[in-house]
Design a protein around this motif. Structure first.
Motif, PDB file in Angstrom:
ATOM      1  N   VAL A  11       1.069   7.255   1.725  1.00  0.00           N
ATOM      2  CA  VAL A  11       0.958   6.372   0.690  1.00  0.00           C
ATOM      3  C   VAL A  11       2.087   6.535  -0.550  1.00  0.00           C
ATOM      4  O   VAL A  11       2.609   5.735  -1.280  1.00  0.00           O
ATOM      5  CB  VAL A  11      -0.649   6.665  -0.137  1.00  0.00           C
ATOM      6  N   TYR A  21       9.860  -3.458  -2.208  1.00  0.00           N
ATOM      7  CA  TYR A  21       9.091  -4.241  -1.134  1.00  0.00           C
ATOM      8  C   TYR A  21       8.648  -5.634  -1.811  1.00  0.00           C
ATOM      9  O   TYR A  21       8.554  -6.379  -1.165  1.00  0.00           O
ATOM     10  CB  TYR A  21       7.814  -3.448  -0.386  1.00  0.00           C
ATOM     11  N   MET A  25       9.578  -8.979  -0.501  1.00  0.00           N
ATOM     12  CA  MET A  25       8.429 -10.099  -0.042  1.00  0.00           C
ATOM     13  C   MET A  25       8.349 -11.416  -0.952  1.00  0.00           C
ATOM     14  O   MET A  25       7.900 -12.468  -0.574  1.00  0.00           O
ATOM     15  CB  MET A  25       7.099  -9.115   0.088  1.00  0.00           C
ATOM     16  N   HIS A  33       8.440 -11.705   7.994  1.00  0.00           N
ATOM     17  CA  HIS A  33       7.358 -12.045   7.890  1.00  0.00           C
ATOM     18  C   HIS A  33       7.084 -13.762   7.871  1.00  0.00           C
ATOM     19  O   HIS A  33       6.294 -14.093   8.747  1.00  0.00           O
ATOM     20  CB  HIS A  33       6.701 -11.553   6.357  1.00  0.00           C
ATOM     21  N   GLY A  57      -4.523  -3.589   3.138  1.00  0.00           N
ATOM     22  CA  GLY A  57      -3.373  -3.118   3.056  1.00  0.00           C
ATOM     23  C   GLY A  57      -2.187  -4.291   2.532  1.00  0.00           C
ATOM     24  O   GLY A  57      -1.233  -4.681   3.144  1.00  0.00           O
ATOM     25  N   CYS A  58      -2.606  -5.061   1.430  1.00  0.00           N
ATOM     26  CA  CYS A  58      -2.069  -6.336   1.091  1.00  0.00           C
ATOM     27  C   CYS A  58      -0.819  -6.007   0.381  1.00  0.00           C
ATOM     28  O   CYS A  58      -0.191  -7.318   0.341  1.00  0.00           O
ATOM     29  CB  CYS A  58      -3.254  -6.867   0.060  1.00  0.00           C
ATOM     30  N   ASP A  78      -4.772  -2.222  -1.720  1.00  0.00           N
ATOM     31  CA  ASP A  78      -3.852  -1.326  -1.123  1.00  0.00           C
ATOM     32  C   ASP A  78      -4.034   0.117  -1.607  1.00  0.00           C
ATOM     33  O   ASP A  78      -4.298   0.254  -2.690  1.00  0.00           O
ATOM     34  CB  ASP A  78      -2.498  -2.016  -1.548  1.00  0.00           C
ATOM     35  N   ALA A  79      -3.577   1.009  -0.851  1.00  0.00           N
ATOM     36  CA  ALA A  79      -3.467   2.402  -1.559  1.00  0.00           C
ATOM     37  C   ALA A  79      -2.721   2.829  -2.340  1.00  0.00           C
ATOM     38  O   ALA A  79      -2.496   3.737  -2.961  1.00  0.00           O
ATOM     39  CB  ALA A  79      -3.699   3.592  -0.441  1.00  0.00           C
ATOM     40  N   MET A  83       2.271  -0.806  -5.806  1.00  0.00           N
ATOM     41  CA  MET A  83       2.225  -2.199  -5.069  1.00  0.00           C
ATOM     42  C   MET A  83       1.064  -3.001  -5.803  1.00  0.00           C
ATOM     43  O   MET A  83       1.260  -4.026  -6.186  1.00  0.00           O
ATOM     44  CB  MET A  83       1.853  -1.749  -3.540  1.00  0.00           C
ATOM     45  N   ALA A 103      -6.940   1.485  -3.303  1.00  0.00           N
ATOM     46  CA  ALA A 103      -8.367   1.984  -2.242  1.00  0.00           C
ATOM     47  C   ALA A 103      -7.578   2.290  -1.026  1.00  0.00           C
ATOM     48  O   ALA A 103      -6.756   1.712  -0.585  1.00  0.00           O
ATOM     49  CB  ALA A 103      -9.536   1.238  -2.272  1.00  0.00           C
ATOM     50  N   ASP A 104      -8.159   3.515  -0.415  1.00  0.00           N
ATOM     51  CA  ASP A 104      -7.629   3.647   0.809  1.00  0.00           C
ATOM     52  C   ASP A 104      -8.716   2.754   1.713  1.00  0.00           C
ATOM     53  O   ASP A 104      -9.720   2.545   1.514  1.00  0.00           O
ATOM     54  CB  ASP A 104      -8.290   5.078   1.284  1.00  0.00           C
ATOM     55  N   ALA A 105      -7.678   2.175   2.778  1.00  0.00           N
ATOM     56  CA  ALA A 105      -8.587   1.217   3.648  1.00  0.00           C
ATOM     57  C   ALA A 105      -9.791   1.906   4.385  1.00  0.00           C
ATOM     58  O   ALA A 105     -10.704   1.175   4.741  1.00  0.00           O
ATOM     59  CB  ALA A 105      -7.452   0.607   4.734  1.00  0.00           C
ATOM     60  N   ASN A 122      -2.234  -7.530   7.488  1.00  0.00           N
ATOM     61  CA  ASN A 122      -1.036  -7.851   8.217  1.00  0.00           C
ATOM     62  C   ASN A 122      -0.060  -6.840   8.078  1.00  0.00           C
ATOM     63  O   ASN A 122       0.543  -6.272   7.134  1.00  0.00           O
ATOM     64  CB  ASN A 122      -0.160  -8.941   7.381  1.00  0.00           C
ATOM     65  N   MET A 123       0.380  -6.171   9.549  1.00  0.00           N
ATOM     66  CA  MET A 123       1.356  -5.030   9.617  1.00  0.00           C
ATOM     67  C   MET A 123       1.019  -3.877   8.722  1.00  0.00           C
ATOM     68  O   MET A 123       1.883  -3.278   8.144  1.00  0.00           O
ATOM     69  CB  MET A 123       2.564  -5.796   9.173  1.00  0.00           C
ATOM     70  N   ASP A 127       0.249   1.590   9.691  1.00  0.00           N
ATOM     71  CA  ASP A 127       0.762   2.564   8.609  1.00  0.00           C
ATOM     72  C   ASP A 127      -0.506   3.514   8.114  1.00  0.00           C
ATOM     73  O   ASP A 127      -0.157   4.350   7.409  1.00  0.00           O
ATOM     74  CB  ASP A 127       1.315   1.689   7.457  1.00  0.00           C
ATOM     75  N   ILE A 128      -1.474   2.817   8.480  1.00  0.00           N
ATOM     76  CA  ILE A 128      -2.765   3.544   7.860  1.00  0.00           C
ATOM     77  C   ILE A 128      -3.163   4.779   8.774  1.00  0.00           C
ATOM     78  O   ILE A 128      -3.430   4.724  10.067  1.00  0.00           O
ATOM     79  CB  ILE A 128      -3.920   2.718   7.775  1.00  0.00           C
TER      80      ILE A 128
HETATM   81  C1  LIG Z   1       4.067  -2.647   5.925  1.00  0.00           C
HETATM   82  S1  LIG Z   1       3.383  -2.909   4.534  1.00  0.00           S
HETATM   83  C2  LIG Z   1       2.453  -4.369   4.785  1.00  0.00           C
HETATM   84  C3  LIG Z   1       2.193  -4.987   3.321  1.00  0.00           C
HETATM   85  C4  LIG Z   1       1.595  -6.634   3.666  1.00  0.00           C
HETATM   86  N1  LIG Z   1       0.382  -6.514   4.254  1.00  0.00           N
HETATM   87  C5  LIG Z   1       2.368  -7.266   3.882  1.00  0.00           C
HETATM   88  O1  LIG Z   1       2.391  -8.094   5.006  1.00  0.00           O
HETATM   89  O2  LIG Z   1       3.543  -7.476   3.305  1.00  0.00           O
HETATM   90  C6  LIG Z   1       1.872  -1.542   4.917  1.00  0.00           C
HETATM   91  C7  LIG Z   1       1.143  -1.535   3.492  1.00  0.00           C
HETATM   92  O3  LIG Z   1      -0.034  -0.577   3.972  1.00  0.00           O
HETATM   93  C8  LIG Z   1      -0.458   0.063   2.752  1.00  0.00           C
HETATM   94  N2  LIG Z   1      -1.045   1.252   3.049  1.00  0.00           N
HETATM   95  C9  LIG Z   1      -0.755   2.540   3.802  1.00  0.00           C
HETATM   96  N3  LIG Z   1      -1.676   3.148   3.914  1.00  0.00           N
HETATM   97  C10 LIG Z   1      -2.802   2.680   3.695  1.00  0.00           C
HETATM   98  C11 LIG Z   1      -4.116   3.298   3.495  1.00  0.00           C
HETATM   99  N4  LIG Z   1      -4.867   4.277   3.842  1.00  0.00           N
HETATM  100  N5  LIG Z   1      -4.963   2.436   2.726  1.00  0.00           N
HETATM  101  C12 LIG Z   1      -4.497   1.137   2.363  1.00  0.00           C
HETATM  102  N6  LIG Z   1      -3.529   0.646   2.464  1.00  0.00           N
HETATM  103  C13 LIG Z   1      -2.547   1.573   2.923  1.00  0.00           C
HETATM  104  C14 LIG Z   1       0.815   0.398   2.093  1.00  0.00           C
HETATM  105  O4  LIG Z   1       0.996   0.801   0.837  1.00  0.00           O
HETATM  106  C15 LIG Z   1       1.518  -0.939   2.390  1.00  0.00           C
HETATM  107  O5  LIG Z   1       1.635  -1.883   1.022  1.00  0.00           O
END
Ligand SMILES: C[S@@+](CC[C@H](N)C(=O)[O-])C[C@H]1O[C@@H](n2cnc3c(N)ncnc32)[C@H](O)[C@@H]1O
Length: 261
Positions: A11, A21, A25, A33, A57-58, A78-79, A83, A103-105, A122-123, A127-128
């Motif tokens: 995070v 980012y 985007m 993307h 994870g928006c 998103d955490a 962002m 929030a944490d996913a 999406n992607m 990362d989570i």
């Molecule tokens: C590669 S980015 C993708 C973002 C978006 N979905 C996109 O397509 O552009 C990964 C995202 O996952 C979020 N993320 C990472 N760990 C997370 C967690 N534990 N809970 C929620 N979001 C998380 C990051 O903050 C980041 O915004």
């Protein structure tokens, strides 16, 4: 390092990259993307008008805005606080009725059981840190028959930290592209590089989990895989990216749809 510490590390990395980012985007996603990843995800997703939808994870919320414009009722989670701050600023500039949460996913207690038709991610799942928790929570908030639709780095071909890469073999007058892969069966976390303006590199941690891990984890959460796609590059991506013709042969990401029973 505990799972909580690892999650914080991810995070923090995404907090530091939020401004870059968001810029990258924008409203439509960057080249990768817009012309490679999203078309496959959107095809599996289909029409979203009238659906209650969560983007997990928006990021900067560009897909949330797309879905809202198409008539979905959208929540973005998103955490990374900066962002979400940027996503909210865009919502203020152009109100589309999207609700954003930091929030944490793996803890979606802000959302009720069986309250949504679709969870899109999406992607983000690779990362989570607690992706199993995120999948469990996605299953909890979905209505029976609801779908989780997500894209991830292809676990078979795109592993972080140098565990995969292109190999160019030159022989006589031809060159052949190979994809080398190691450590496939392991679960590990390793840095993914991003090239910032001016050529500086920044890194975010990504988790490799074998494909079977995803299918098993979905199944345990009560989700059954109903689609698995390895989308081919669009003409625009082929024309714009030096990796286009290589990815036409070997996919670097995949899209999975899983339905709640
Ligand atoms: C590669 S980015 C993708 C973002 C978006 N979905 C996109 O397509 O552009 C990964 C995202 O996952 C979020 N993320 C990472 N760990 C997370 C967690 N534990 N809970 C929620 N979001 C998380 C990051 O903050 C980041 O915004």
């Amino acid at each position: 390092m505990s799972e909580g510490d690892r999650s914080n590390e991810v995070v923090r990395a995404w907090e530091e990259l939020a401004a870059w980012y968001d810029e990258k985007m924008g409203e439509e996603g960057d080249l990768w993307h817009r012309t490679l990843i999203d078309p496959g995800l959107l095809q599996v997703l289909g029409q979203v008008a009238g659906l209650e939808l969560l983007d997990l994870g928006c990021g900067n919320g560009y897909l949330c805005r797309r879905f809202a414009r198409e008539g979905a009722r959208v929540t973005g989670v998103d955490a990374s606080a900066p962002m979400i701050e940027r996503a909210r600023q865009r919502e203020v500039r152009e109100p589309l009725g999207i609700t954003y949460h930091i929030a944490d996913a793996a803890d979606l207690s802000i959302l009720g059981d069986a309250s949504l038709d679709v969870v899109v991610s999406n992607m983000a799942l690779m990362d989570i840190a607690d992706a199993a928790g995120a999948i469990r929570e996605a299953a909890r908030v979905l209505r029976p028959g609801g779908r989780l639709v997500f894209s991830i780095l292809h676990p078979c071909f795109d592993l972080p930290g140098g565990a995969s890469g292109w190999v160019i073999e030159r022989f006589d007058f031809t060159s052949t592209i190979w994809r080398k892969v190691s450590r496939y069966r392991e679960q590990f976390v390793a840095p993914v590089p991003w090239q910032l303006d001016g050529g500086r590199l920044a890194y975010t941690p990504a988790y490799h989990r074998p494909l079977s891990w995803y299918v098993r984890t979905l199944r345990v959460a009560g989700l059954v895989v109903t689609a698995f796609e390895e989308p081919a590059p669009t003409e625009e991506f082929l024309a714009a990216s030096p990796q286009g013709s290589w990815i036409a042969e070997i996919p670097l990401h995949c899209v999975i749809e899983a339905r709640k029973e």
